[in-house]
Design an enzyme around this catalytic site. Sequence first.
Site, short mmCIF file in Angstrom:
data_model
loop_
_atom_site.label_atom_id
_atom_site.label_comp_id
_atom_site.label_asym_id
_atom_site.label_seq_id
_atom_site.Cartn_x
_atom_site.Cartn_y
_atom_site.Cartn_z
N GLU A 23 0.83 -1.21 0.00
CA GLU A 23 0.00 0.00 0.00
C GLU A 23 0.87 1.26 0.00
OE1 GLU A 23 -4.02 -0.98 2.30
OE2 GLU A 23 -2.24 -1.47 3.48
N TYR A 55 -15.59 26.58 0.28
CA TYR A 55 -15.63 25.14 -0.01
C TYR A 55 -14.32 24.67 -0.63
CZ TYR A 55 -20.52 26.76 -0.17
OH TYR A 55 -21.71 27.38 0.07
N GLU A 75 -8.63 5.32 10.68
CA GLU A 75 -9.06 6.07 11.85
C GLU A 75 -8.15 7.28 12.10
OE1 GLU A 75 -10.46 1.80 12.41
OE2 GLU A 75 -8.71 2.81 11.55
N LYS A 101 -12.05 3.44 1.76
CA LYS A 101 -10.94 2.81 1.05
C LYS A 101 -11.54 1.73 0.16
CE LYS A 101 -6.52 0.75 2.44
NZ LYS A 101 -5.72 0.43 3.63
#
Length: 126
Positions: A23, A55, A75, A101
Amino acid sequence: MNENKIYLEGLSFFAFHGLFDEEAKLGQRFIVDLTCWADFEQATHSDKYEDTICYGTLAKTVETVVTKSRFNLLERLAGAICEAVFQMDPRISKITVKVNKPSAPVPVHVGGFAVEITRNRPATSS
């Protein structure tokens, strides 16, 4: 105080978060949804840019956290996004962030793994 919400949905970034070496090397797509609570009632009457929260700046803040940092856990990534958004604009009182993910390296077909956290602005000490 009026509590209004700004939603940013489906922000998509290529980044390198995750526990596995692959990853970190290969990277993958992350999708972020952000809800910010803030008092921008004045903007509903004034129609002035300075009375609301930009924004685009919110989106760039999220992009910077997702693409310029590396975390093992979704997290922690979600927590870092909250921290950065609170720093970006003091008018934001509460944040919900969802990090998805969609290509998690698991041996089962899934639409994605996600975490969602909600944080209130930390109290300031006097």
